[in-house]
Write a protein that holds these residues in place. Structure first.
Motif, PDB file in Angstrom:
ATOM      1  N   ASP A 332      -5.647   5.951  -5.031  1.00 42.63           N
ATOM      2  CA  ASP A 332      -4.425   7.151  -4.641  1.00 42.63           C
ATOM      3  C   ASP A 332      -4.342   6.087  -3.400  1.00 42.63           C
ATOM      4  N   ILE A 333      -2.630   5.919  -4.101  1.00 44.50           N
ATOM      5  CA  ILE A 333      -1.827   4.732  -3.376  1.00 44.50           C
ATOM      6  C   ILE A 333       0.062   6.003  -2.678  1.00 44.50           C
ATOM      7  N   TRP A 334       0.018   4.608  -0.636  1.00 44.51           N
ATOM      8  CA  TRP A 334       1.072   4.721  -0.792  1.00 44.51           C
ATOM      9  C   TRP A 334       1.503   3.885   0.424  1.00 44.51           C
ATOM     10  N   ARG A 335       2.842   4.149   1.095  1.00 48.38           N
ATOM     11  CA  ARG A 335       3.219   2.540   1.323  1.00 48.38           C
ATOM     12  C   ARG A 335       3.805   2.876   3.046  1.00 48.38           C
ATOM     13  N   VAL A 336       3.914   2.407   3.517  1.00 50.07           N
ATOM     14  CA  VAL A 336       4.802   2.691   5.185  1.00 50.07           C
ATOM     15  C   VAL A 336       5.809   1.473   5.178  1.00 50.07           C
ATOM     16  N   ILE A 337       6.830   1.650   5.385  1.00 51.28           N
ATOM     17  CA  ILE A 337       8.126   0.806   4.823  1.00 51.28           C
ATOM     18  C   ILE A 337       9.242   0.165   5.990  1.00 51.28           C
ATOM     19  N   GLY A 338       8.650  -0.022   6.372  1.00 52.02           N
ATOM     20  CA  GLY A 338       9.052  -0.847   8.202  1.00 52.02           C
ATOM     21  C   GLY A 338      10.703  -1.526   7.703  1.00 52.02           C
ATOM     22  N   PRO A 339      11.639  -2.466   8.925  1.00 45.95           N
ATOM     23  CA  PRO A 339      12.951  -2.560   8.628  1.00 45.95           C
ATOM     24  C   PRO A 339      12.679  -3.925   8.432  1.00 45.95           C
ATOM     25  N   ALA A 340      13.481  -4.339   8.277  1.00 46.61           N
ATOM     26  CA  ALA A 340      14.260  -5.480   7.638  1.00 46.61           C
ATOM     27  C   ALA A 340      14.358  -6.732   8.980  1.00 46.61           C
ATOM     28  N   ASP A 341      13.986  -7.216   8.415  1.00 47.83           N
ATOM     29  CA  ASP A 341      14.274  -8.639   9.741  1.00 47.83           C
ATOM     30  C   ASP A 341      14.770  -9.970  10.035  1.00 47.83           C
ATOM     31  N   ALA A 342      15.575 -10.520  10.115  1.00 48.64           N
ATOM     32  CA  ALA A 342      16.422 -11.449   9.839  1.00 48.64           C
ATOM     33  C   ALA A 342      17.101 -11.680   8.590  1.00 48.64           C
ATOM     34  N   SER A 343      16.074 -11.889   8.391  1.00 51.48           N
ATOM     35  CA  SER A 343      16.102 -12.412   6.539  1.00 51.48           C
ATOM     36  C   SER A 343      16.826 -11.881   5.895  1.00 51.48           C
ATOM     37  N   GLY A 344      16.406 -10.147   6.004  1.00 59.18           N
ATOM     38  CA  GLY A 344      16.861  -9.643   5.156  1.00 59.18           C
ATOM     39  C   GLY A 344      15.387  -8.900   4.286  1.00 59.18           C
ATOM     40  N   LYS A 345      14.459  -9.437   4.411  1.00 59.02           N
ATOM     41  CA  LYS A 345      13.533  -8.667   3.950  1.00 59.02           C
ATOM     42  C   LYS A 345      12.322  -7.506   4.988  1.00 59.02           C
ATOM     43  N   ARG A 346      12.203  -6.028   4.023  1.00 54.32           N
ATOM     44  CA  ARG A 346      11.006  -5.824   4.922  1.00 54.32           C
ATOM     45  C   ARG A 346       9.541  -5.449   4.661  1.00 54.32           C
ATOM     46  N   ILE A 347       9.509  -5.598   5.680  1.00 58.32           N
ATOM     47  CA  ILE A 347       7.307  -4.929   5.690  1.00 58.32           C
ATOM     48  C   ILE A 347       7.358  -3.975   4.835  1.00 58.32           C
ATOM     49  N   ILE A 348       6.800  -4.073   3.686  1.00 55.95           N
ATOM     50  CA  ILE A 348       5.857  -2.938   2.799  1.00 55.95           C
ATOM     51  C   ILE A 348       4.574  -3.392   3.252  1.00 55.95           C
ATOM     52  N   GLU A 349       3.845  -1.811   3.306  1.00 54.78           N
ATOM     53  CA  GLU A 349       2.677  -2.008   3.587  1.00 54.78           C
ATOM     54  C   GLU A 349       2.197  -0.732   2.637  1.00 54.78           C
ATOM     55  N   ALA A 350       1.680  -1.294   1.375  1.00 56.46           N
ATOM     56  CA  ALA A 350       0.904  -0.837   0.703  1.00 56.46           C
ATOM     57  C   ALA A 350      -0.760  -0.296   1.139  1.00 56.46           C
ATOM     58  N   VAL A 351      -0.728   0.798   1.126  1.00 60.21           N
ATOM     59  CA  VAL A 351      -2.312   1.303   1.453  1.00 60.21           C
ATOM     60  C   VAL A 351      -2.820   2.058   0.543  1.00 60.21           C
ATOM     61  N   TRP A 352      -3.967   1.868  -0.122  1.00 51.70           N
ATOM     62  CA  TRP A 352      -4.473   2.727  -1.102  1.00 51.70           C
ATOM     63  C   TRP A 352      -6.154   3.389  -0.817  1.00 51.70           C
ATOM     64  N   LYS A 353      -6.798   4.013  -0.755  1.00 54.33           N
ATOM     65  CA  LYS A 353      -7.817   4.499  -1.006  1.00 54.33           C
ATOM     66  C   LYS A 353      -8.885   4.403  -1.731  1.00 54.33           C
ATOM     67  N   THR A 354     -10.552   4.233  -1.358  1.00 51.52           N
ATOM     68  CA  THR A 354     -11.360   3.778  -2.387  1.00 51.52           C
ATOM     69  C   THR A 354     -11.600   5.553  -3.134  1.00 51.52           C
ATOM     70  N   LEU A 355     -11.404   4.767  -4.400  1.00 50.47           N
ATOM     71  CA  LEU A 355     -12.439   6.028  -5.466  1.00 50.47           C
ATOM     72  C   LEU A 355     -13.619   6.078  -5.126  1.00 50.47           C
ATOM     73  N   PRO A 356     -13.901   7.562  -5.049  1.00 54.22           N
ATOM     74  CA  PRO A 356     -15.117   8.140  -4.425  1.00 54.22           C
ATOM     75  C   PRO A 356     -15.958   7.388  -6.115  1.00 54.22           C
ATOM     76  N   HIS A 357     -17.114   8.009  -5.092  1.00 56.86           N
ATOM     77  CA  HIS A 357     -18.690   7.540  -6.642  1.00 56.86           C
ATOM     78  C   HIS A 357     -17.714   8.221  -7.901  1.00 56.86           C
TER      79      HIS A 357
END
Length: 909
Positions: A332-357
């Protein structure tokens, strides 16, 4: 005597009855020890013996009464049998207390107890029911006893005996108990024959017998639990476990069927194998469809294969771990999109859950992250061990992020999500609204959305704080689902932002978010006032915004409380979006104490107190008074100046009269042989080389010699000389003339009321040679001044004054001339005031002869330029009254004096 006997009778009777009661009883109650069933009628009879009846000498039937302890039974329930017996009938309940007594009232005063009984009460036994009997297993054999139990019914409240009976066609067994279970001991339990079982319950109120149970003892067997011998796994089959056990009894005694259950160790939920799969006489069974790399527990039980009898207890649980397998579910993955910096690049934080056993199927060792540009097809991949990864991606390109999990057996299915380019952020969200709500200890979320192209929804939530919103968790929801219960640990007093995000084929679309509290509390702190704008009768207050970390709920309103000393507290309610309020109708120059309360649905919290004092004057109030006053003053000044300008001639006449110019005086026209005025330049001396050695002044008025001398000394110290072309003044005036005192007029007229302002002053100038040198001109120069105007500024300056010497008297007597001019300047001039003149006296003439001064100092002609008469000429020293009518001057030649012109007097020109 009669009174005393009446008082002694009760005492004597009491002693008599006490003595009587210590012997034989006077009566009896039948029945004597009864047992009564509750809620039924009971009858008792009291019988009085004859010897007591004779002793009491009373009608027994009339005086007898019944009592339950202290409660007297009403006479309506009595029945008189004869003179010696009375019965009572009552509905006996648990409220009636023992004992029941029969009593007699003697002499209508004393109660005498005849007899008493204790009643046993309760219920008769009910019919026993649910009779069951069990034959237990003892090791590998059957037990030698049968245990039976039953339901006894309601409590009897009195001793009850239960008798268990078991009979066969050739034998009988019996056992008694006071409980609802019993065991029948046998030498050998007969099997394969029927036995009849029954239970009999009995007490003093009745007997009850249960229904009979007929059964072969072999069908009453409850076997011991089976013993598990093996519980094994095979590596080739990660979802398979085999269990093996032993039969509890030999097959010749009984055949069994089995029941098997299993569960993962970390849960309490059992899964049972259907009975049809284990109904045969077996000793092994394979468990399938198990989760890989999971520890399972298994248990077995058994009973008679015919289904008669009882299930054994479950066997002791055995455990085994299944082998590992590759992960069975994608992340189960998701993302948190941040604002772009001076160079025109965004900070994308990819997150996911550990699989149940049960989905991981083993230990996840590494995660592989793959990032692909959908525009340039650039691709890079790397492994991580944590569940978050921060990426710096261009905002102008869409990217696909793929994450898989690896264990020792393989990898999980690919989990993908697409990050669109930033210019798509203006796209509207398919979600129209969202309603989060806390209900029954859970967070419920409902939303409305256009689901035409939606693959699935992602519902995420984060904790709102001053630093931002930190993601807590998320969960996937089917596209057909428009509501869900969030699976997470929600805490009270924390604000959550809940978002619903639609996903189209792994492409995340704009989300719709709302904020909600799981449970609201009172704010941790109250608002603090940070700014105030005071007025005379009002104040504007502003308070700081409470941080979201301390709110604990949504602000419903603010309440501002304020009060002055010794006044009631007032309050005003402010909307939650406002942080300012204006308090009106306040008293001026008064100190107020104010505090603000912030309220949520759970309650309010007060902020710190703030003190302010209203102004004494409103802003502009002082200006409103001062400015009009100043304007009025300026207006009056301007009007006054305009008035003075328009009336300057009249004001000058009254305040500053015109000073006549001696050069333009008409006195020269009074005498013949005087030089013409027109022939002399105003700046030119009449006789430039001449000097005045002697002159006479006619002074009118009274003055103080001291003031005269002082003023002159001041003038002589300030300035030594002056010129007539720069400053001019009258000749005949003095400091006395500026006084409001009346001047002396002609004795013929006798007008003493004329003031100095209207007096005309005259002077006769008598020139002589410089210190007796040269000759005098033949003509005399006269000057006249009609002004009483004070001296000009230059005349008031002492430095423009001169000292005078060679002062002669009328008779030609001189002061010592040996004193030189410098000495005379140091010592000053010689002055002598004339004697005071009364208002009725004649005008007197004082002649002052001044010699030794340069003619240039006074701008007069020298003796060489004019023929002035000598000092001995009486014509030059006397002014005829005919020349000036109304004026009479008399020269006192016998008196020597000197006179110095004053600031407001006359000086020679």
């Amino acid at each position: 005597m009669d009174m005393s006997l009446k008082q002694l009778v009760p005492v004597i009777l009491f002693l008599y009855l006490k003595n009587l009661s210590s012997g034989h009883s006077c009566g009896i109650i039948i029945p004597e020890s009864p047992s009564v069933e509750l809620n039924t009628e009971f009858t008792a009879t009291c019988i009085l013996f004859d010897h007591c009846k004779l002793q009491f000498k009373t009608s027994f039937a009339k005086d007898i009464f019944w009592k339950f302890k202290q409660h007297r039974v009403p006479r309506e329930q009595y029945r008189r049998i004869n003179d010696s017996a009375v019965s009572v009938t009552v509905n006996y309940t648990s409220e009636l207390e023992n004992p029941l007594t029969c009593n007699v009232l003697l002499y209508s005063q004393l109660e005498q107890n005849i007899y008493g009984i204790f009643i046993k009460s309760g219920f008769s036994p009910e019919k026993p029911s649910n009779l069951t009997c069990i034959l237990y297993q003892d090791n590998m054999e059957l037990s030698d006893s049968i245990s039976c139990s039953w339901t006894s019914g309601r409590p009897t409240l009195m001793p009850t005996v239960y008798t268990l009976k078991a009979e066969t066609s050739f034998n009988a067994f019996r056992n008694q108990t006071n409980s609802n279970s019993c065991e029948l001991k046998m030498v050998t339990v007969p099997i394969f024959v029927n036995m009849v079982f029954s239970v009999e319950a009995s007490n003093v109120l009745g007997i009850a017998v249960s229904d009979v149970l007929v059964s072969d003892p072999v069908y009453l067997v409850k076997p011991s639990p089976p013993v598990i011998k093996k519980f094994i796994a095979e590596n080739d089959f990660p979802n398979y476990l085999m269990v093996q056990w032993e039969h509890p009894l030999p097959s010749y005694i009984m055949l069994f069927k089995y029941n098997i259950r299993y569960r993962p160790k970390d849960t309490d939920v059992w899964t049972e194998i259907p009975e049809n799969d284990t109904s045969s006489y077996i000793q092994t069974f394979s468990l399938q469809d198990l989760s890989a790399d999971t520890k399972y527990g298994v248990s077995v039980r058994c009973m008679n294969s015919e289904g008669k009898g009882y299930w054994s207890d479950w066997s002791k649980e055995a455990f085994q771990i299944t082998p590992e397998a590759k992960p069975s579910k994608k992340l189960d993955i998701w993302r948190v999109i941040g604002p772009a910096d001076a160079s025109g690049k965004r900070i994308i934080e990819a997150v996911w859950k550990t699989l149940p056993h049960f989905s991981a199927n083993g230990v996840i060792k590494v995660y592989n992250v793959q990032v692909e540009s959908l525009k340039t097809k650039d691709f890079f991949s790397y492994n991580v061990t944590n569940t978050t990864e921060r990426l710096h991606l261009s905002e102008k390109e869409p990217y696909r992020i793929t994450i898989v999990a690896y264990n020792s057996k393989g990898k999980s299915p690919d989990a993908r999500i697409v990050i669109p380019e930033s210019n798509n952020n203006t796209e509207s969200s398919p979600v129209e609204s969202i309603v989060p709500n806390s209900l029954d200890g859970q967070m419920h979320v409902k939303w409305k959305a256009n689901t035409a192209r939606v693959t699935y929804f992602v519902v995420d939530w984060c904790v709102v704080s001053e630093k931002g919103c930190s993601l807590v968790s998320w969960q996937y929801e089917n596209k057909s689902s428009l509501q869900t219960i969030l699976k997470g640990d929600f805490k009270p007093g924390i604000r959550y932002r809940i978002s619903v995000c639609p996903v189209y084929k792994d492409i995340s679309k704009p989300c719709f978010a709302e904020e909600q509290y799981f449970q609201e509390n009172c704010p941790k702190v109250g608002p603090s006032i940070i700014k105030s704008k005071r007025e005379k009768n009002s104040v504007e207050l502003e308070w700081e915004l409470i941080s979201v970390d301390k709110l604990n709920g949504f602000i419903k309103n603010y309440t501002v409380f304020y009060k002055a000393a010794e006044e009631n507290e007032n309050s005003i309610t402010v909307e939650p979006q406002d942080r300012k309020v204006t308090l009106n109708s306040l008293s001026s120059n008064t100190m107020y104490i104010v505090h603000v309360m912030a309220s949520t649905s759970a309650g309010g919290t007060n902020g710190s107190q703030f003190t302010f004092t209203t102004l004494k004057y409103a802003p502009g109030e002082i200006e409103a008074i001062v400015v009009p006053v100043c304007l009025c003053f300026i207006f009056i000044v301007v009007i006054g100046m305009l008035f003075c300008f328009n009336k300057r001639e009249m004001i000058k006449k009254h305040v500053w009269p015109q000073v006549p110019d001696p050069w333009n005086s008409t006195i020269a026209n009074w005498l013949p042989n005087s030089p013409s005025q027109s022939n002399v330049s105003p700046k030119e001396p009449v006789c430039p080389e001449g000097s005045i050695t002697n002159f006479s002044v006619i002074e009118i008025g009274l003055c103080d010699s001291k003031s005269f001398t002082d003023e002159y000394n001041k003038d002589s110290l300030k300035k030594g000389k002056y010129t007539s072309d720069e400053h001019s003044s009258g000749i005949g005036g003095s400091s006395c003339m500026s006084s409001p005192r009346q001047s002396v007029s002609d004795s013929d007229e006798g007008d003493s009321a004329q003031t100095t302002s209207s007096t005309v002053q005259y002077s006769t100038v008598v020139p002589s040679n410089y210190r007796g040198q040269g000759h005098l001109p033949s003509s005399t120069v006269f000057s006249r001044s009609e002004s009483t105007q004070p001296l000009l500024d230059s005349e008031e300056r002492p430095e423009d004054q001169h000292s005078y010497g060679n002062i002669n008297t009328e008779n030609g007597e001189h002061l010592p001339q040996s004193i030189d001019q410098d000495t005379r300047k140091q010592k000053g001039s010689y002055f002598k005031r004339p004697k005071p003149i009364n208002e009725d006296s004649l005008l007197k003439l004082h002649q002052i002869e001044i010699a030794g001064q340069s003619s240039d100092s006074f701008k007069f002609c020298s003796t060489e330029d004019g023929g002035l008469p000598s000092s001995n000429d009486s014509d030059a020293l006397h002014v005829d009254s005919s020349t000036s009518p109304g004026m009479h001057m008399d020269l006192e030649s016998s008196e020597k004096m000197s006179y110095m012109p004053q600031l407001s007097g006359y000086r020679p020109q």
